[in-house]
Design a protein around this motif. Structure first.
Motif, PDB file in Angstrom:
ATOM      1  N   LYS A 111       0.858  -1.180   0.000  1.00  0.00           N
ATOM      2  CA  LYS A 111       0.000   0.000   0.000  1.00  0.00           C
ATOM      3  C   LYS A 111       0.892   1.228   0.000  1.00  0.00           C
ATOM      4  N   LEU A 112       0.491   2.248  -0.701  1.00  0.00           N
ATOM      5  CA  LEU A 112       1.235   3.498  -0.742  1.00  0.00           C
ATOM      6  C   LEU A 112       0.647   4.431   0.301  1.00  0.00           C
ATOM      7  N   VAL A 113       1.469   4.830   1.260  1.00  0.00           N
ATOM      8  CA  VAL A 113       0.997   5.708   2.331  1.00  0.00           C
ATOM      9  C   VAL A 113       1.892   6.938   2.418  1.00  0.00           C
ATOM     10  N   GLN A 114       1.296   8.030   2.856  1.00  0.00           N
ATOM     11  CA  GLN A 114       2.046   9.263   3.035  1.00  0.00           C
ATOM     12  C   GLN A 114       2.230   9.495   4.522  1.00  0.00           C
ATOM     13  N   MET A 115       3.479   9.751   4.924  1.00  0.00           N
ATOM     14  CA  MET A 115       3.815  10.077   6.304  1.00  0.00           C
ATOM     15  C   MET A 115       4.527  11.420   6.277  1.00  0.00           C
ATOM     16  N   GLY A 116       3.806  12.461   6.653  1.00  0.00           N
ATOM     17  CA  GLY A 116       4.354  13.812   6.534  1.00  0.00           C
ATOM     18  C   GLY A 116       4.460  14.171   5.075  1.00  0.00           C
ATOM     19  N   GLU A 117       5.643  14.577   4.649  1.00  0.00           N
ATOM     20  CA  GLU A 117       5.874  14.926   3.246  1.00  0.00           C
ATOM     21  C   GLU A 117       6.366  13.734   2.425  1.00  0.00           C
ATOM     22  N   GLN A 118       6.652  12.614   3.088  1.00  0.00           N
ATOM     23  CA  GLN A 118       7.269  11.464   2.423  1.00  0.00           C
ATOM     24  C   GLN A 118       6.243  10.375   2.132  1.00  0.00           C
ATOM     25  N   TYR A 119       6.453   9.628   1.027  1.00  0.00           N
ATOM     26  CA  TYR A 119       5.617   8.489   0.652  1.00  0.00           C
ATOM     27  C   TYR A 119       6.403   7.194   0.861  1.00  0.00           C
ATOM     28  N   TYR A 120       5.668   6.142   1.253  1.00  0.00           N
ATOM     29  CA  TYR A 120       6.262   4.825   1.463  1.00  0.00           C
ATOM     30  C   TYR A 120       5.339   3.747   0.907  1.00  0.00           C
ATOM     31  N   PHE A 121       5.946   2.670   0.414  1.00  0.00           N
ATOM     32  CA  PHE A 121       5.215   1.445   0.133  1.00  0.00           C
ATOM     33  C   PHE A 121       5.282   0.636   1.414  1.00  0.00           C
ATOM     34  N   VAL A 122       4.131   0.190   1.921  1.00  0.00           N
ATOM     35  CA  VAL A 122       4.083  -0.511   3.200  1.00  0.00           C
ATOM     36  C   VAL A 122       3.314  -1.827   3.038  1.00  0.00           C
ATOM     37  N   LYS A 123       3.886  -2.893   3.605  1.00  0.00           N
ATOM     38  CA  LYS A 123       3.225  -4.201   3.646  1.00  0.00           C
ATOM     39  C   LYS A 123       3.706  -4.881   4.919  1.00  0.00           C
ATOM     40  N   GLY A 124       2.807  -5.017   5.879  1.00  0.00           N
ATOM     41  CA  GLY A 124       3.199  -5.575   7.175  1.00  0.00           C
ATOM     42  C   GLY A 124       4.227  -4.676   7.832  1.00  0.00           C
ATOM     43  N   LYS A 178      10.769   3.537   0.941  1.00  0.00           N
ATOM     44  CA  LYS A 178      10.583   4.942   0.596  1.00  0.00           C
ATOM     45  C   LYS A 178      10.464   5.109  -0.927  1.00  0.00           C
ATOM     46  N   VAL A 179       9.610   6.033  -1.350  1.00  0.00           N
ATOM     47  CA  VAL A 179       9.473   6.364  -2.766  1.00  0.00           C
ATOM     48  C   VAL A 179       9.424   7.885  -2.895  1.00  0.00           C
ATOM     49  N   LEU A 180      10.105   8.402  -3.896  1.00  0.00           N
ATOM     50  CA  LEU A 180      10.165   9.849  -4.097  1.00  0.00           C
ATOM     51  C   LEU A 180       8.891  10.363  -4.762  1.00  0.00           C
ATOM     52  N   PRO A 181       8.421  11.525  -4.334  1.00  0.00           N
ATOM     53  CA  PRO A 181       7.229  12.113  -4.969  1.00  0.00           C
ATOM     54  C   PRO A 181       7.394  12.317  -6.474  1.00  0.00           C
ATOM     55  N   LYS A 182       8.613  12.627  -6.937  1.00  0.00           N
ATOM     56  CA  LYS A 182       8.809  12.826  -8.379  1.00  0.00           C
ATOM     57  C   LYS A 182       8.611  11.524  -9.156  1.00  0.00           C
ATOM     58  N   THR A 183       8.906  10.386  -8.531  1.00  0.00           N
ATOM     59  CA  THR A 183       8.666   9.097  -9.172  1.00  0.00           C
ATOM     60  C   THR A 183       7.172   8.856  -9.302  1.00  0.00           C
ATOM     61  N   ASP A 187       4.863  11.181  -9.452  1.00  0.00           N
ATOM     62  CA  ASP A 187       4.384  12.123 -10.470  1.00  0.00           C
ATOM     63  C   ASP A 187       4.657  11.593 -11.875  1.00  0.00           C
ATOM     64  N   ALA A 188       5.846  11.019 -12.080  1.00  0.00           N
ATOM     65  CA  ALA A 188       6.190  10.463 -13.389  1.00  0.00           C
ATOM     66  C   ALA A 188       5.263   9.309 -13.748  1.00  0.00           C
ATOM     67  N   LEU A 189       4.920   8.474 -12.766  1.00  0.00           N
ATOM     68  CA  LEU A 189       4.011   7.357 -13.030  1.00  0.00           C
ATOM     69  C   LEU A 189       2.600   7.844 -13.366  1.00  0.00           C
ATOM     70  N   VAL A 190       2.170   8.922 -12.738  1.00  0.00           N
ATOM     71  CA  VAL A 190       0.870   9.515 -13.061  1.00  0.00           C
ATOM     72  C   VAL A 190       0.915  10.083 -14.479  1.00  0.00           C
ATOM     73  N   ASN A 191       1.992  10.789 -14.805  1.00  0.00           N
ATOM     74  CA  ASN A 191       2.131  11.383 -16.139  1.00  0.00           C
ATOM     75  C   ASN A 191       2.201  10.327 -17.238  1.00  0.00           C
ATOM     76  N   ARG A 192       2.745   9.178 -16.937  1.00  0.00           N
ATOM     77  CA  ARG A 192       2.844   8.089 -17.918  1.00  0.00           C
ATOM     78  C   ARG A 192       1.577   7.248 -17.980  1.00  0.00           C
ATOM     79  N   GLY A 193       0.630   7.499 -17.085  1.00  0.00           N
ATOM     80  CA  GLY A 193      -0.645   6.790 -17.122  1.00  0.00           C
ATOM     81  C   GLY A 193      -0.669   5.501 -16.326  1.00  0.00           C
ATOM     82  N   ALA A 194       0.393   5.198 -15.595  1.00  0.00           N
ATOM     83  CA  ALA A 194       0.438   3.962 -14.818  1.00  0.00           C
ATOM     84  C   ALA A 194      -0.322   4.088 -13.499  1.00  0.00           C
TER      85      ALA A 194
END
Length: 86
Positions: free
Chosen positions: A21-34, A39-44, A46-53
């Motif tokens: 699951k992708l969750v936001q903690m403060g300004e940072q995003y993380y993929f979390v499972k158990g 950690k995942v960068l917001p620009k990544t 944004d790029a996935l949204v722009n590419r339609g994924a």
């Protein structure tokens, strides 16, 4: 939709496909499972949204877009049909 993803973007898609699951903690995003967290960068994202994924839900969450899921399914079916030559 741009179908070519960078290795980092493809890794992010793999996290979502495998149940993270992708969750936001403060300004940072993380993929979390158990107990696992990546950690995942917001620009990544944004790029996935722009590419339609990725797309947004009404609640503001990121999810794999229906179009991208259909594309991945078609790609898997195509790969299963191709015979392997030795």
């Amino acid at each position: 939709m741009k179908l070519k993803l960078t290795p980092t973007q493809n890794l992010c898609v793999g996290f979502l496909e495998s149940g993270f699951k992708l969750v936001q903690m403060g300004e940072q995003y993380y993929f979390v499972k158990g107990e696992r967290r990546q950690k995942v960068l917001p620009k990544t994202l944004d790029a996935l949204v722009n590419r339609g994924a990725l797309s947004y839900t009404d609640q503001g969450d990121y999810i794999l877009s229906a179009e991208f899921v259909a594309h991945r399914k078609r790609m898997r079916e195509t790969n299963e049909v191709v015979p392997v030559r030795h």
